[in-house]
Design an enzyme around this catalytic site. Structure first.
Site, PDB file in Angstrom:
ATOM      1  N   THR A 286      45.659  52.139  45.653  1.00  0.00           N
ATOM      2  CA  THR A 286      45.590  50.680  45.789  1.00  0.00           C
ATOM      3  C   THR A 286      46.115  50.342  47.170  1.00  0.00           C
ATOM      4  OG1 THR A 286      47.799  50.381  44.907  1.00  0.00           O
ATOM      5  CG2 THR A 286      45.997  50.294  43.334  1.00  0.00           C
TER       6      THR A 286
ATOM      7  N   TRP B 229      52.184  25.767  36.134  1.00  0.00           N
ATOM      8  CA  TRP B 229      51.388  26.559  37.059  1.00  0.00           C
ATOM      9  C   TRP B 229      50.332  25.723  37.780  1.00  0.00           C
ATOM     10  CZ3 TRP B 229      50.326  31.112  33.181  1.00  0.00           C
ATOM     11  CH2 TRP B 229      51.423  31.990  33.220  1.00  0.00           C
TER      12      TRP B 229
HETATM   13  P1  ADP Z   1      44.754  45.666  45.642  1.00  0.00           P
HETATM   14  O1  ADP Z   1      44.177  44.470  46.320  1.00  0.00           O
HETATM   15  O2  ADP Z   1      45.913  45.380  44.734  1.00  0.00           O
HETATM   16  O3  ADP Z   1      44.919  46.851  46.461  1.00  0.00           O
HETATM   17  P2  ADP Z   1      42.283  45.895  44.231  1.00  0.00           P
HETATM   18  O4  ADP Z   1      41.442  45.873  45.412  1.00  0.00           O
HETATM   19  O5  ADP Z   1      42.014  46.822  43.154  1.00  0.00           O
HETATM   20  O6  ADP Z   1      43.718  46.190  44.633  1.00  0.00           O
HETATM   21  O7  ADP Z   1      42.366  44.418  43.727  1.00  0.00           O
HETATM   22  C1  ADP Z   1      42.399  44.040  42.403  1.00  0.00           C
HETATM   23  C2  ADP Z   1      42.773  42.591  42.316  1.00  0.00           C
HETATM   24  O8  ADP Z   1      41.901  41.788  43.101  1.00  0.00           O
HETATM   25  C3  ADP Z   1      42.684  42.021  40.938  1.00  0.00           C
HETATM   26  O9  ADP Z   1      43.803  42.347  40.153  1.00  0.00           O
HETATM   27  C4  ADP Z   1      42.579  40.525  41.233  1.00  0.00           C
HETATM   28  O10 ADP Z   1      43.849  39.949  41.479  1.00  0.00           O
HETATM   29  C5  ADP Z   1      41.798  40.481  42.517  1.00  0.00           C
HETATM   30  N1  ADP Z   1      40.394  40.185  42.239  1.00  0.00           N
HETATM   31  C6  ADP Z   1      39.374  41.048  42.101  1.00  0.00           C
HETATM   32  N2  ADP Z   1      38.215  40.400  41.888  1.00  0.00           N
HETATM   33  C7  ADP Z   1      38.511  39.075  41.876  1.00  0.00           C
HETATM   34  C8  ADP Z   1      37.740  37.868  41.688  1.00  0.00           C
HETATM   35  N3  ADP Z   1      36.420  37.886  41.511  1.00  0.00           N
HETATM   36  N4  ADP Z   1      38.397  36.698  41.722  1.00  0.00           N
HETATM   37  C9  ADP Z   1      39.730  36.642  41.935  1.00  0.00           C
HETATM   38  N5  ADP Z   1      40.491  37.735  42.120  1.00  0.00           N
HETATM   39  C10 ADP Z   1      39.902  38.932  42.091  1.00  0.00           C
END
Ligand code: ADP
Length: 567
Positions: free
Chosen positions: A194, A452
């Protein structure tokens, strides 16, 4: 490991392991003449076929075995979306090694941390990432083999890497006579970290089984709807969550694949879309602004481009509408996480929505969608009490499924879970039909007076203003309300807007007490290595002690009243 009940009678079907090698075998056997197109670092376009890809993947598998690598060893990549990286996608897991894609946009310390934590023995890298590879060579004792993904003529003359191997020489010296081995489908296939917006990156370790089930699920009509009639352009990088599984799903379906390399500007993407007949693409929202600007400025349109999946962060309504209503490209909103391989929910509309008024259909499209079959969801409050799926009650989202991790690499088995569920860190509502709406990441949530405020919703509305290019809403500490929202805005070039314009635009479109206390105009907003707004950086930038008092914050009485109205 499981404690499932064991039946005394088993089904009499073949227990064939689900292995990633079967994907490229399939693409070669049935779609051998289908093209794989890559944009290279020098801007040129490279064409070959799935048969060529399979042959070179077999050579790469032989070459890696020649280095003494054996099943389970990690091989890291630092690469753009291109054909050599694709060969690594098949050769590494196909031969039982583990593909550790590293995001080259991370800070070099984090890159070195990942390679070291993964104990990568070999690193394949594109020349643009020589510096990052050199850092790994200097700091990771496990990494003893380095391969530059280039032609012999492009090999760097001076490098801090001893015995640097040239990818094309490496392949040329290897036979293409290679039988993909069969092993247990639970074997590890890929290790994706991640992006570590908080703390060190953490490794999500997928298996062949999880990746194969994810691939079957991804091509389904209510998922990415991928078939042999498609031309797929993954704009999402191959160093991020397996490019959302698209290289594997494309090989499964026999779809033509277009890999855009480093050039993500609107003109380059447009050239590939039209030149190669792209029908489907996917990526995070930030990348698409350039494409929209390019087609607008040049009065262009699309002839084959029909669908795109936008996820990774919330897709602004304005972007969705521009693609859909002006250019005829259906934007399908999706949500997922690296920890989920990454597919979670996808927003396709169903037969029951056909007769809804267009406004309601649009509202639905703006949600992150319905879980892909295989994913189970649970909504809990902060005390762990289950909340209703009524489309209104906000809570913490938990998931389960065959392509969801149960622990991070090197942590105890099951340690990422709570009562068998993975906490996503996302705060959502879920409709009775199972459509989720992400209101925030739990760490970005704004809590004002104990209630919120959805930063995503405020941003979404602000971005509908024609002069707003990008908006990010953050919570700034407040002595009375604990936090209040502040909107950070990049104005479109040439536009003259001020705080009053933005607030007037928001007025009536969001709850009164959600109205930002301040609007700050900036030239740039820091994006993380996967193109997401770094809200923690923004908060640091604007938590300057007097952020709230400096501007015309609504009178405390008005806020008091607004909070009261809300309750
Ligand atoms: P990180 O950014 O933590 O390294 P990821 O790329 O796996 O890891 O991101 C996952 C996160 O991205 C989700 O938990 C969520 O918060 C956000 N996310 C993914 N898709 C969407 C979306 N369509 N709308 C809003 N948030 C999103």
């Amino acid at each position: 490991m499981s404690d499932y009940v064991k039946s005394p009678i088993s089904g009499r079907t073949m227990n064939r392991p689900l292995l990633i090698s079967s994907l490229i075998r399939n693409a070669d056997r049935y779609f051998g003449d289908v093209q794989v197109v890559s944009r290279l670092e020098d801007g040129s376009i490279h064409h070959y076929t799935y048969s060529d890809c399979h042959r070179r993947a077999r050579q790469l598998a032989n070459a890696l075995a020649g280095l003494g690598l054996t099943i389970g060893d990690r091989v890291a990549t630092l690469g753009w979306n291109n054909y050599r990286h694709l060969e690594a996608y098949f050769a590494i897991p196909g031969s039982g090694l583990v593909l550790n894609t590293i995001n080259p946009r991370l800070h070099v310390d984090q890159i070195a941390y990942i390679a070291d934590h993964a104990e990568a023995k070999c690193v394949l890298f594109d020349l643009a990432f020589l510096k990052q590879a050199e850092t790994i060579a200097g700091e990771c004792p496990s990494a003893t083999h380095f391969v530059a993904m280039c032609d012999p003529s492009q090999m760097p003359e001076k490098t801090g890497i001893p015995n640097l191997i040239c990818f094309e020489d490496f392949l040329a010296a290897a036979s293409d006579d290679y039988e993909w081995p069969e092993f247990d489908e639970t074997a590890a296939s890929a290790l994706c970290y991640t992006s570590g917006t908080t703390g060190n990156p953490k490794g999500a370790l997928y298996s062949h089984r999880s990746t194969m089930i994810h691939s079957y699920a991804e091509v389904m009509p209510d998922a990415f709807n991928i078939s042999s009639r498609d031309t797929i352009m993954p704009v999402v990088p191959m160093y991020h969550a397996n490019a959302w599984g698209l290289p594997y799903a494309s090989a499964l379906a026999g779809a033509k694949l277009v890999l855009p390399g480093p050039m993500m500007d609107g003109e380059s993407l447009y050239e590939l879309i039209e030149g190669e007949g792209v029908t489907f693409s996917a990526g995070v929202p930030t990348v698409w602004n350039g494409l929209l600007d390019h087609i607008k400025e040049n009065g262009l349109g699309f002839s084959t481009f029909k669908r795109m999946n936008i996820g990774g962060s919330a897709c602004p309504t304005a972007m969705m509408k521009a693609f859909r209503e002006v250019h005829g490209v259906d934007v399908i909103h999706a949500w997922g996480m690296t920890e989920m391989s990454p597919m979670g929910t996808i927003c396709t509309l169903q037969a029951r929505h056909a007769d809804l008024p267009e406004e309601d259909r649009q509202k639905l499209r703006e949600t992150q969608g319905h879980p892909v079959f295989g994913i189970d969801m649970l909504l809990l409050d902060d005390q762990g009490v289950e909340l209703p799926w009524d489309g209104k009650t906000t809570g913490n989202l938990f998931v389960k499924g065959p392509w969801v991790i149960d622990s991070y690499f090197k942590d105890a088995e099951g340690s990422a879970l709570q009562d068998g569920w993975l906490p996503t860190g996302d705060v959502v509502t879920i409709s009775p039909q199972g459509y989720i709406k992400i209101t925030d990441r739990s760490k970005d949530i704004i809590k004002s007076g104990g209630e919120w405020i959805s930063s995503i919703e405020v941003e979404n509305v602000a971005q509908l203003h024609p002069d707003v290019q990008q908006a990010a809403c953050i919570g700034i500490p407040h002595p009375k309300w604990s936090e209040r929202p502040v909107l950070v805005v990049i104005a479109r070039s040439g536009a003259t807007i001020d705080k009053a314009d933005v607030l007037a635009f928001l007025d009536g479109k969001i709850a009164k007490w959600w109205m930002p206390d301040d609007v700050r105009f900036v030239e740039t907003i820091d994006l993380g290595p996967t193109g997401k707004v770094l809200k923690n950086k923004l908060r640091d930038r604007f938590t300057d002690g007097d952020a709230i008092s400096k501007h015309n914050s609504p009178a405390p009485d008005a806020l008091e009243q607004n909070h009261a109205i809300r309750k």
